[in-house]
Motif scaffolding. Sequence first.
Motif, PDB file in Angstrom:
ATOM      1  N   ILE A  88       0.826  -1.198   0.000  1.00  0.00           N
ATOM      2  CA  ILE A  88       0.000   0.000   0.000  1.00  0.00           C
ATOM      3  C   ILE A  88       0.868   1.259   0.000  1.00  0.00           C
ATOM      4  CG2 ILE A  88      -0.171   0.123   2.521  1.00  0.00           C
ATOM      5  CD1 ILE A  88      -3.081   1.044   2.140  1.00  0.00           C
ATOM      6  N   THR A  89       0.375   2.312  -0.635  1.00  0.00           N
ATOM      7  CA  THR A  89       1.112   3.573  -0.663  1.00  0.00           C
ATOM      8  C   THR A  89       1.290   4.114   0.748  1.00  0.00           C
ATOM      9  OG1 THR A  89       0.318   4.138  -2.874  1.00  0.00           O
ATOM     10  CG2 THR A  89       1.050   5.965  -1.480  1.00  0.00           C
ATOM     11  N   PHE A  90       2.516   4.466   1.091  1.00  0.00           N
ATOM     12  CA  PHE A  90       2.839   5.007   2.412  1.00  0.00           C
ATOM     13  C   PHE A  90       2.534   6.505   2.479  1.00  0.00           C
ATOM     14  CE2 PHE A  90       6.144   6.463   5.560  1.00  0.00           C
ATOM     15  CZ  PHE A  90       5.584   5.846   6.662  1.00  0.00           C
ATOM     16  N   HIS A  91       2.777   7.212   1.372  1.00  0.00           N
ATOM     17  CA  HIS A  91       2.502   8.646   1.330  1.00  0.00           C
ATOM     18  C   HIS A  91       2.325   9.070  -0.118  1.00  0.00           C
ATOM     19  CE1 HIS A  91       2.600  12.851   2.619  1.00  0.00           C
ATOM     20  NE2 HIS A  91       3.421  13.099   1.616  1.00  0.00           N
ATOM     21  N   ASP A  92       1.327   9.916  -0.366  1.00  0.00           N
ATOM     22  CA  ASP A  92       1.085  10.457  -1.697  1.00  0.00           C
ATOM     23  C   ASP A  92       0.869  11.967  -1.541  1.00  0.00           C
ATOM     24  OD1 ASP A  92       0.254   9.169  -4.574  1.00  0.00           O
ATOM     25  OD2 ASP A  92      -0.718  11.099  -4.231  1.00  0.00           O
ATOM     26  N   GLN A  93       1.477  12.739  -2.450  1.00  0.00           N
ATOM     27  CA  GLN A  93       1.388  14.196  -2.313  1.00  0.00           C
ATOM     28  C   GLN A  93       1.507  14.851  -3.678  1.00  0.00           C
ATOM     29  OE1 GLN A  93       3.839  15.946   0.841  1.00  0.00           O
ATOM     30  NE2 GLN A  93       4.440  17.573  -0.567  1.00  0.00           N
ATOM     31  N   VAL A  94       0.697  15.865  -3.913  1.00  0.00           N
ATOM     32  CA  VAL A  94       0.772  16.626  -5.154  1.00  0.00           C
ATOM     33  C   VAL A  94       0.835  18.116  -4.823  1.00  0.00           C
ATOM     34  CG1 VAL A  94      -0.465  14.906  -6.531  1.00  0.00           C
ATOM     35  CG2 VAL A  94      -1.742  16.733  -5.389  1.00  0.00           C
ATOM     36  N   GLY A  95       1.291  18.899  -5.787  1.00  0.00           N
ATOM     37  CA  GLY A  95       1.330  20.336  -5.559  1.00  0.00           C
ATOM     38  C   GLY A  95       2.179  21.052  -6.593  1.00  0.00           C
ATOM     39  N   ILE A 112      -2.366  16.391   0.419  1.00  0.00           N
ATOM     40  CA  ILE A 112      -2.283  14.951   0.624  1.00  0.00           C
ATOM     41  C   ILE A 112      -3.692  14.388   0.744  1.00  0.00           C
ATOM     42  CG2 ILE A 112       0.008  15.044   1.678  1.00  0.00           C
ATOM     43  CD1 ILE A 112      -1.324  14.783   4.406  1.00  0.00           C
ATOM     44  N   PRO A 113      -3.901  13.130   0.301  1.00  0.00           N
ATOM     45  CA  PRO A 113      -5.255  12.567   0.250  1.00  0.00           C
ATOM     46  C   PRO A 113      -5.755  12.042   1.590  1.00  0.00           C
ATOM     47  CG  PRO A 113      -3.701  11.003  -0.648  1.00  0.00           C
ATOM     48  CD  PRO A 113      -2.915  12.243  -0.346  1.00  0.00           C
ATOM     49  N   ARG A 114      -5.481  12.800   2.635  1.00  0.00           N
ATOM     50  CA  ARG A 114      -6.059  12.521   3.949  1.00  0.00           C
ATOM     51  C   ARG A 114      -6.761  13.765   4.479  1.00  0.00           C
ATOM     52  NH1 ARG A 114      -2.686  11.807   7.736  1.00  0.00           N
ATOM     53  NH2 ARG A 114      -0.718  12.280   6.702  1.00  0.00           N
ATOM     54  N   GLY A 115      -7.028  14.715   3.547  1.00  0.00           N
ATOM     55  CA  GLY A 115      -7.756  15.905   3.930  1.00  0.00           C
ATOM     56  C   GLY A 115      -6.882  16.988   4.518  1.00  0.00           C
ATOM     57  N   PHE A 149     -11.154  15.874  11.801  1.00  0.00           N
ATOM     58  CA  PHE A 149     -10.510  14.796  12.564  1.00  0.00           C
ATOM     59  C   PHE A 149      -9.037  15.092  12.802  1.00  0.00           C
ATOM     60  CE2 PHE A 149      -7.876  10.995  12.730  1.00  0.00           C
ATOM     61  CZ  PHE A 149      -8.372  10.417  13.895  1.00  0.00           C
ATOM     62  N   LEU A 150      -8.327  15.546  11.767  1.00  0.00           N
ATOM     63  CA  LEU A 150      -6.913  15.851  11.956  1.00  0.00           C
ATOM     64  C   LEU A 150      -6.713  16.993  12.945  1.00  0.00           C
ATOM     65  CD1 LEU A 150      -5.492  15.484   8.338  1.00  0.00           C
ATOM     66  CD2 LEU A 150      -5.299  13.876  10.243  1.00  0.00           C
ATOM     67  N   GLU A 151      -7.604  17.986  12.912  1.00  0.00           N
ATOM     68  CA  GLU A 151      -7.535  19.063  13.893  1.00  0.00           C
ATOM     69  C   GLU A 151      -7.758  18.521  15.313  1.00  0.00           C
ATOM     70  OE1 GLU A 151      -7.478  22.884  13.897  1.00  0.00           O
ATOM     71  OE2 GLU A 151      -6.052  22.076  12.445  1.00  0.00           O
ATOM     72  N   TYR A 152      -8.624  17.523  15.423  1.00  0.00           N
ATOM     73  CA  TYR A 152      -8.960  16.934  16.724  1.00  0.00           C
ATOM     74  C   TYR A 152      -7.848  16.020  17.243  1.00  0.00           C
ATOM     75  CZ  TYR A 152     -11.268  13.533  19.847  1.00  0.00           C
ATOM     76  OH  TYR A 152     -11.593  12.693  20.880  1.00  0.00           O
ATOM     77  N   ALA A 153      -7.303  15.183  16.369  1.00  0.00           N
ATOM     78  CA  ALA A 153      -6.417  14.111  16.824  1.00  0.00           C
ATOM     79  C   ALA A 153      -4.937  14.363  16.550  1.00  0.00           C
ATOM     80  CB  ALA A 153      -6.834  12.788  16.169  1.00  0.00           C
TER      81      ALA A 153
END
Length: 216
Positions: A88-95, A112-115, A149-153
Amino acid sequence: MNPFPEDIFTEPDDVDPDTLANLGPLRRLAGVWEGEKGVDLNPKADGPERRPYIERIEMQPTDPQANGPQLFYGLRYHVHVNTREEDITFHDQVGYWLWEPATGLIMQSLTIPRGQTALAVGQAKPDDTSLVVEATRGQTNYGICSTDFLEYAFRTDSYRLEITFDPDGSWKYVSDTMLMVRGRTELFRHRDVNRLRKVAEPQPNPLLLRVRAKQG
């Protein structure tokens, strides 16, 4: 003091179509790169985890872009990271990496595709051998935006990327993301490091290809 002109609409009329020739310090990033000795230090429930990774980065020139009088030359990039033990992909990033020749402004946008997305900023000269860009949570210009969620956790308070160009044409980076992990009292320094070597040259940007085709 406001650094911008009163005329915010008129775009430059002397734009060079050759992006690769006008990238300043970003020219050394253009192309396709691979690195096999990346190290990721990330937070886990039982404590920090250290993971080695392999990485491929493609950076291709885009056509010149204008914000009214501002003129940017840039690279569109895609980062893909895997570990040797997982498919599985460990990290994906565009920009995008952007350079404003008139001011020395450099910017890195990332998503990144985790929001999560960010816009980091720095200053550089065309012949610099290192680059630094930074973004800070809460800033409306060069900031960080995350899901609820990322702001929370795993709240991201800041991001800093330092790139160093080596004489042999390779380059290395240190990426530090300061996280406030829920339940912890101190910020966690999420760090990634790797060295990249070129495996393919960049392609000309679309506008330059069209200009060359018309010229025969």
